[in-house]
Design an enzyme around this catalytic site. Structure first.
Site, PDB file in Angstrom:
ATOM      1  N   ASP A  76      66.289  76.677  33.327  1.00 23.13           N
ATOM      2  CA  ASP A  76      66.462  77.360  34.612  1.00 23.13           C
ATOM      3  C   ASP A  76      67.323  76.504  35.537  1.00 23.13           C
ATOM      4  O   ASP A  76      67.610  75.349  35.225  1.00 23.13           O
ATOM      5  CB  ASP A  76      65.109  77.669  35.262  1.00 23.13           C
ATOM      6  CG  ASP A  76      64.186  76.470  35.251  1.00 23.13           C
ATOM      7  OD1 ASP A  76      64.669  75.336  35.452  1.00 23.13           O
ATOM      8  OD2 ASP A  76      62.972  76.658  35.056  1.00 23.13           O
ATOM      9  N   ASP A  78      67.905  75.112  39.482  1.00 24.06           N
ATOM     10  CA  ASP A  78      67.303  74.922  40.797  1.00 24.06           C
ATOM     11  C   ASP A  78      68.383  74.504  41.780  1.00 24.06           C
ATOM     12  O   ASP A  78      69.261  73.713  41.449  1.00 24.06           O
ATOM     13  CB  ASP A  78      66.232  73.819  40.741  1.00 24.06           C
ATOM     14  CG  ASP A  78      65.153  74.155  39.728  1.00 24.06           C
ATOM     15  OD1 ASP A  78      64.611  75.263  39.797  1.00 24.06           O
ATOM     16  OD2 ASP A  78      64.881  73.323  38.838  1.00 24.06           O
ATOM     17  N   ASP A 157      60.931  63.179  40.997  1.00 19.93           N
ATOM     18  CA  ASP A 157      60.134  62.315  40.122  1.00 19.93           C
ATOM     19  C   ASP A 157      60.961  61.258  39.381  1.00 19.93           C
ATOM     20  O   ASP A 157      60.809  60.066  39.608  1.00 19.93           O
ATOM     21  CB  ASP A 157      59.249  63.140  39.166  1.00 19.93           C
ATOM     22  CG  ASP A 157      59.972  64.292  38.481  1.00 19.93           C
ATOM     23  OD1 ASP A 157      61.214  64.393  38.619  1.00 19.93           O
ATOM     24  OD2 ASP A 157      59.306  65.082  37.779  1.00 19.93           O
TER      25      ASP A 157
HETATM   26  P1  ATP Z   1      62.646  71.928  33.085  1.00 18.87           P
HETATM   27  O1  ATP Z   1      62.908  73.102  33.987  1.00 18.87           O
HETATM   28  O2  ATP Z   1      63.566  71.804  31.925  1.00 18.87           O
HETATM   29  O3  ATP Z   1      61.208  71.790  32.713  1.00 18.87           O
HETATM   30  P2  ATP Z   1      63.220  70.426  35.454  1.00 18.87           P
HETATM   31  O4  ATP Z   1      63.599  68.990  35.640  1.00 18.87           O
HETATM   32  O5  ATP Z   1      64.155  71.444  35.976  1.00 18.87           O
HETATM   33  O6  ATP Z   1      62.940  70.606  33.915  1.00 18.87           O
HETATM   34  P3  ATP Z   1      61.239  71.666  37.113  1.00 18.87           P
HETATM   35  O7  ATP Z   1      59.767  71.644  36.935  1.00 18.87           O
HETATM   36  O8  ATP Z   1      61.981  72.933  36.976  1.00 18.87           O
HETATM   37  O9  ATP Z   1      61.801  70.580  36.085  1.00 18.87           O
HETATM   38  O10 ATP Z   1      61.527  71.019  38.529  1.00 18.87           O
HETATM   39  C1  ATP Z   1      62.817  70.944  39.083  1.00 18.87           C
HETATM   40  C2  ATP Z   1      63.034  69.599  39.729  1.00 18.87           C
HETATM   41  O11 ATP Z   1      62.110  69.427  40.809  1.00 18.87           O
HETATM   42  C3  ATP Z   1      62.812  68.400  38.828  1.00 18.87           C
HETATM   43  O12 ATP Z   1      63.954  68.080  38.092  1.00 18.87           O
HETATM   44  C4  ATP Z   1      62.461  67.319  39.823  1.00 18.87           C
HETATM   45  O13 ATP Z   1      63.617  66.825  40.456  1.00 18.87           O
HETATM   46  C5  ATP Z   1      61.673  68.074  40.886  1.00 18.87           C
HETATM   47  N1  ATP Z   1      60.234  68.054  40.587  1.00 18.87           N
HETATM   48  C6  ATP Z   1      59.512  68.982  39.929  1.00 18.87           C
HETATM   49  N2  ATP Z   1      58.217  68.654  39.867  1.00 18.87           N
HETATM   50  C7  ATP Z   1      58.092  67.491  40.513  1.00 18.87           C
HETATM   51  C8  ATP Z   1      56.992  66.630  40.823  1.00 18.87           C
HETATM   52  N3  ATP Z   1      55.757  66.928  40.410  1.00 18.87           N
HETATM   53  N4  ATP Z   1      57.250  65.510  41.544  1.00 18.87           N
HETATM   54  C9  ATP Z   1      58.485  65.225  41.969  1.00 18.87           C
HETATM   55  N5  ATP Z   1      59.552  65.979  41.707  1.00 18.87           N
HETATM   56  C10 ATP Z   1      59.377  67.094  41.000  1.00 18.87           C
HETATM   57 MG    MG Z   2      63.840  73.474  36.015  1.00 19.90          MG
END
Ligand code: ATP
Ligand code: MG
Length: 451
Positions: A76, A78, A157
Site C-alpha cells: 500500500d 502512505d 519506527d
Molecule cells: P507494510 O505496509 O508493507 O506492512 P509499512 O512500512 O508501510 O509496511 P504500515 O503499517 O503501513 O507499514 O505503516 C506505514 C508507516 O507508518 C511505517 O512505514 C512507519 O513509518 C509508520 N508506522 C507504522 N506503525 C508504526 C508504529 N507502531 N510506530 C511508529 N511508526 C509506525
Molecule cells: Mg504500508
C-alpha cells in the site's frame, strides 16, 4: 586497562550521540535513486498533487518508498502531509477520517485506499491531553500532536520506514540514514530502542516482521532489548494484536516470520500455549506449522485464497491435543472435541481476539478431522458436500505429511474424490465394518433414561 576505559568511554559517547539526528534532511536527487514515478500508485501521486496544489507539503513515506527502492511491489502507499486531517478531508470527496488513538484520513479510489497522515511530533511538545496521552509504562495512548517533516521522520519506527519521496524534484528526504541501512539490509530503530518499544510494544512485532519480509538483520541495539521487552505486548489490546497477527501470517512471509518470532521469543505473548508446546520440542507441531506456513506463502504467491481460520487451526492444533488428552474418555468423541476446543479458545482469547467467523471455521476444520475417518454408508458423500470439507481435507494431508499416522486416510480421500460412482461404492464396501452398533447402544441408553 587504560585502553579498556577509553573504549568504554567511547561506547558511552557513541550510545548517547547515536540518536542525535541532523536538522536538515539528506536529499537524494532523482539521478541517485531508483524510484521511478511509474512504479508508484497513480492514486498516491494524485493525492500528493492535490495536496501540493492546495499549498500543502506531501510526501510518499513508509513501505511505499522502502519496497519500491528495494525493487519490490509495495502492498500500500502512505502519504504524509502538513495538512490537518480536517484540511485533507475537505480536499477529497472520498476521504474519511478514521482512528482515535491515531487519526488518519483514508482517501478511496475504487478498491484502493491511500492513507494520508498529518506530520506528527515528539510528545515532549504536547500541549494538552486531548492530543497526547501516555500510560504509566510510557505507552502512547494517543498520538495526535502535529509537527513538521523532521519531527514526523523521528517518530516513525525504523530508519528504512522513514524515507520521504517528494514530487518536487522527485527526490528522497532522509533524516535518519535510512538509505544507508537499506543498502546494508538493517532494521534499525529510530531513537533509543527501549523507549520506543515502551511507547508502542507492537514495534517489537514489527521489527521481526520486517526482518523476515525483507530478509534483513535487526541491528544489534534494536535487537538487544526485544526478548526482555516481549512481555509488554500483554498491554496491547487483543483486537490490535489480532490485526498484527494477520500481518504476520498473511503477508506472504509466514514461514520466515514464524522463525523470527520464535528467535526473539515473541510467539509466547501472542500464542502462549502454542509457544509452550514448541518449546517442549514437539517435533510434530514444528513440522505442521512449518508446512502450513509454507503452504500459506505459496498460496498467496499464486494469488489463491487463504483463510486465517486455517492458520489458527494449525497454530492451536497442538494445544488442542493437550486439551483432548485431559478429557474424560467416557464422554463421546464429539463432546470431548467440543469441550477441548472451548478450553483452547477461551485461553487464546485472553491474548488475541479472534473474530467469530474465523472461530467457527477453525472449529469446523477441527471437528471434521474427527469425522473424516467415519465414511460408511452415505457419510462420505455427505462429508464432501460440507462447506469446510476442502479445508479439512487439506489439513488432514498436512498432518499426514508431517509423519502423523492417519492410517492412509488422506490417500483414501484423494482417491475417493477422483473416483466415479461405481468406484466410490467399491471403496465404501471395502471399508472395515463395525461402526454401526453405536446407534443400538444409544437406544438402550435412552430406554434406561426413560425408565
Ligand atoms: P507494510 O505496509 O508493507 O506492512 P509499512 O512500512 O508501510 O509496511 P504500515 O503499517 O503501513 O507499514 O505503516 C506505514 C508507516 O507508518 C511505517 O512505514 C512507519 O513509518 C509508520 N508506522 C507504522 N506503525 C508504526 C508504529 N507502531 N510506530 C511508529 N511508526 C509506525
Ligand atoms: Mg504500508
Amino acid at each position: 586497562m587504560f585502553t579498556r576505559v577509553i573504549r568504554s568511554i567511547n561506547s558511552l559517547f557513541k550510545s548517547s550521540s547515536q540518536y542525535v539526528y541532523p536538522q536538515e534532511a539528506k536529499i537524494i536527487p532523482r539521478d541517485q535513486h531508483s524510484i521511478s514515478r511509474k512504479r508508484i500508485s497513480r492514486s498516491a501521486i494524485k493525492v500528493m498533487k492535490v495536496l501540493n496544489e492546495a499549498g500543502f507539503e506531501a510526501y510518499l513515506v513508509g513501505g511505499g518508498v522502502r519496497d519500491t527502492l528495494l525493487g519490490g511491489n509495495p502492498k500500500d502507499f502512505d502519504v504524509a502531509t502538513n495538512a490537518t486531517p480536517e484540511q485533507v478531508r475537505k480536499l477529497f470527496r472520498s476521504a474519511r477520517i478514521i482512528g482515535r488513538r491515531f487519526k488518519i484520513v483514508h482517501v478511496r479510489f475504487g478498491r484502493e485506499i491511500i492513507e494520508v497522515t498529518t506530520f506528527r511530533a515528539n510528545h515532549d511538545s504536547a500541549s494538552n491531553s486531548a492530543e497526547s496521552r501516555q500510560s504509566k509504562e510510557g505507552m502512547l495512548l494517543r498520538d495526535n500532536v502535529f509537527g513538521d517533516l523532521r519531527s514526523d521522520a523521528l517518530r516513525r519506527d525504523f530508519t528504512v520506514n522513514a524515507l520521504y519521496y517528494s514530487l518536487d524534484g522527485f527526490s528522497i528526504h532522509d533524516y535518519t540514514n535510512g538509505v544507508s541501512d537499506l543498502d546494508n539490509k538493517l532494521i534499525r530503530m529510530i531513537g533509543d530502542p527501549k523507549t520506543r518499544y515502551q511507547e508502542d510494544p507492537v514495534r517489537l512485532l514489527r521489527a521481526a516482521r520486517f526482518a523476515a519480509k525483507l530478509s534483513f538483520d535487526i541491528e544489534q541495539h534494536t535487537a538487544a532489548p526485544i526478548k526482555q521487552m516481549a512481555p509488554l505486548l500483554e498491554n496491547i489490546s487483543s483486537a490490535r494484536l489480532f490485526d498484527e497477527c494477520l500481518k504476520l501470517f498473511l503477508g506472504g512471509n509466514a514461514q520466515a516470520t514464524l522463525d523470527k518470532l520464535r528467535e526473539y521469543e515473541l510467539l509466547a505473548p501472542l500464542f502462549p500455549a502454542t509457544s509452550a508446546r514448541l518449546d517442549r520440542n514437539e517435533g510434530f507441531d514444528q513440522a505442521l506449522l512449518k508446512l502450513v506456513m509454507q503452504n500459506t506463502d505459496r498460496r498467496l504467491a499464486n494469488e489463491q485464497r487463504v483463510t486465517p481460520a486455517f492458520i489458527l487451526a494449525a497454530l492451536l492444533w497442538g494445544p488442542l491435543q493437550d486439551a483432548l488428552a485431559q478429557q474424560d474418555p467416557k464422554n463421546p468423541p464429539a463432546m470431548r472435541m467440543h469441550k477441548a476446543a472451548q478450553k483452547v479458545i477461551d485461553a487464546q482469547l485472553k491474548h488475541t481476539a479472534i473474530p467469530k467467523r474465523f472461530l467457527i471455521t477453525m472449529r469446523e476444520i477441527w471437528d471434521l478431522q474427527g469425522r473424516l475417518p467415519l465414511r460408511s454408508g452415505k457419510r462420505a458423500v455427505r462429508l464432501m458436500e460440507h462447506q469446510r470439507f476442502r479445508a479439512a481435507y487439506d489439513f488432514l494431508l498436512l498432518r499426514e505429511q508431517t509423519g502423523e499416522d492417519c492410517q492412509g486416510l488422506g490417500k483414501w480421500w484423494t482417491e475417493f474424490q477422483d473416483a466415479d460412482e461405481s468406484k466410490q461404492e467399491e471403496m465404501l464396501a471395502a471399508l472395515p465394518k463395525g461402526k454401526r452398533p453405536r446407534r443400538k447402544r444409544r437406544k438402550s441408553n435412552s430406554k434406561e433414561a426413560s425408565s
